[in-house]
Design a protein around this motif. Structure first.
Motif, mmCIF file in Angstrom:
data_model
loop_
_atom_site.group_PDB
_atom_site.id
_atom_site.type_symbol
_atom_site.label_atom_id
_atom_site.label_comp_id
_atom_site.label_asym_id
_atom_site.label_seq_id
_atom_site.Cartn_x
_atom_site.Cartn_y
_atom_site.Cartn_z
ATOM 1 N N UNK A 12 0.823 -1.209 0.000
ATOM 2 C CA UNK A 12 0.000 0.000 0.000
ATOM 3 C C UNK A 12 0.858 1.261 0.000
ATOM 4 N N UNK A 13 2.037 1.195 0.617
ATOM 5 C CA UNK A 13 2.945 2.340 0.563
ATOM 6 C C UNK A 13 3.484 2.525 -0.849
ATOM 7 N N UNK A 14 3.856 1.427 -1.493
ATOM 8 C CA UNK A 14 4.319 1.534 -2.883
ATOM 9 C C UNK A 14 3.243 2.185 -3.754
ATOM 10 N N UNK A 15 1.998 1.775 -3.529
ATOM 11 C CA UNK A 15 0.903 2.326 -4.331
ATOM 12 C C UNK A 15 0.693 3.808 -4.051
ATOM 13 N N UNK A 16 0.815 4.228 -2.770
ATOM 14 C CA UNK A 16 0.544 5.627 -2.449
ATOM 15 C C UNK A 16 1.566 6.559 -3.089
ATOM 16 N N UNK A 17 2.788 6.044 -3.349
ATOM 17 C CA UNK A 17 3.811 6.844 -4.024
ATOM 18 C C UNK A 17 3.882 6.527 -5.513
ATOM 19 N N UNK A 18 2.890 5.741 -5.983
ATOM 20 C CA UNK A 18 2.783 5.402 -7.409
ATOM 21 C C UNK A 18 4.018 4.661 -7.916
ATOM 22 N N UNK A 174 11.256 -1.232 6.189
ATOM 23 C CA UNK A 174 10.247 -0.694 5.288
ATOM 24 C C UNK A 174 9.082 -0.059 6.033
ATOM 25 N N UNK A 175 8.364 0.799 5.334
ATOM 26 C CA UNK A 175 7.288 1.571 5.960
ATOM 27 C C UNK A 175 5.937 1.231 5.346
ATOM 28 N N UNK A 176 4.875 1.220 6.156
ATOM 29 C CA UNK A 176 3.532 1.021 5.617
ATOM 30 C C UNK A 176 2.997 2.314 4.986
ATOM 31 N N UNK A 177 1.794 2.248 4.492
ATOM 32 C CA UNK A 177 1.152 3.437 3.937
ATOM 33 C C UNK A 177 0.921 4.466 5.046
ATOM 34 N N UNK A 178 0.753 5.714 4.631
ATOM 35 C CA UNK A 178 0.429 6.761 5.590
ATOM 36 C C UNK A 178 1.552 7.726 5.871
ATOM 37 N N UNK A 179 2.593 7.732 5.036
ATOM 38 C CA UNK A 179 3.692 8.675 5.245
ATOM 39 C C UNK A 179 3.193 10.097 5.010
ATOM 40 N N UNK A 180 3.942 11.060 5.578
ATOM 41 C CA UNK A 180 3.522 12.442 5.414
ATOM 42 C C UNK A 180 4.570 13.406 5.921
ATOM 43 N N UNK A 181 4.296 14.708 5.817
ATOM 44 C CA UNK A 181 5.287 15.727 6.166
ATOM 45 C C UNK A 181 5.376 15.998 7.663
ATOM 46 N N UNK A 182 6.524 16.487 8.077
ATOM 47 C CA UNK A 182 6.716 16.984 9.435
ATOM 48 C C UNK A 182 6.927 18.492 9.368
ATOM 49 N N UNK A 183 6.767 19.133 10.532
ATOM 50 C CA UNK A 183 6.970 20.578 10.629
ATOM 51 C C UNK A 183 7.771 20.890 11.881
ATOM 52 N N UNK A 184 8.459 21.997 11.858
ATOM 53 C CA UNK A 184 9.188 22.447 13.041
ATOM 54 C C UNK A 184 8.187 22.630 14.186
ATOM 55 N N UNK A 185 8.535 22.114 15.350
ATOM 56 C CA UNK A 185 7.655 22.172 16.510
ATOM 57 C C UNK A 185 6.898 20.892 16.779
#
Length: 203
Positions: A12-18, A174-185
């Motif tokens: 599912x992670x591979x799919x989310x990043x196409x 390896x990582x599952x689906x659901x990756x995303x950005x981080x922010x300072x703080x």
């Protein structure tokens, strides 16, 4: 020591990043400088505007091994933890578009924080482990090792065909689906089952 990372090990992670589903493990390396000293924060680098978290079970190798048979892989580690494969997604995309290696996006300093290691005997089944990442108290990513395309024993066997495994080497599985950005703080907390293994602040 070295850090061996496995890409696209959850479909599912591979799919989310196409990305295509791999027929064999996708491997890349990070240097020792990708680790973060205990209790230190992650400092958001000035060369990227889009750092993403990728939460992963991490295996610590405890004996020298080469060409390990999968049926004996369990003898080569005693401890596991949770880590983050921080990825400069903007840089990675630029490099992928040019057909270039990803090291700038994946192997930069502090890109592989790892939590406290726990004896695998504390868990009934390494191949059926829940893990999760909270950001500012909210679950942002979760997975289970049963969803891996290539399980831990098979990863150790495959990796050891190409790289001699040494005591202290780390394998990011390896990582599952659901990756995303981080922010300072942001405040990141990592869990294996209900056990918290890391706290990490983003500065």
């Amino acid at each position: 020591m070295k850090i061996i990372c496995v890409g696209r090990n959850y479909s599912e992670h591979a799919k989310e990043l196409k990305n295509p589903i791999p027929s064999e493990p996708v491997l890349f390396l990070k240097p020792e400088t990708a680790l973060i000293p205990n209790k230190q924060p992650f400092f958001y680098p000035d060369f990227s505007q889009d750092i993403h978290f990728e939460t992963e079970i991490v295996i610590k190798i405890n004996r020298l091994g080469k060409n390990i048979d999968a049926q004996f892989s369990h003898k080569y580690y005693e401890e596991i933890s949770l880590g983050i494969d921080f990825t400069a997604r903007d840089i990675q995309q630029r490099l992928k578009d040019k057909g270039l290696p990803w090291e700038r996006a994946k192997a930069f300093d502090s890109s592989a924080p790892v939590g406290k290691f726990v004896n695998k005997a504390n868990f009934s089944d390494i191949n059926n482990l829940d893990f999760s990442l909270k950001i500012d108290g909210e679950i942002k990513q979760q997975g289970n090792t049963k969803e891996m395309l290539f399980n831990v024993d098979n990863l150790i066997a495959e990796i050891s065909k190409y790289f001699t495994l040494k005591i202290g080497d780390l394998i990011f599985t390896g990582t599952p689906a659901g990756v995303g950005p981080i922010s300072i703080g942001n405040h990141l907390e990592g869990y294996i089952e209900d056990k918290k293994v890391f706290n990490l602040k983003i500065r």
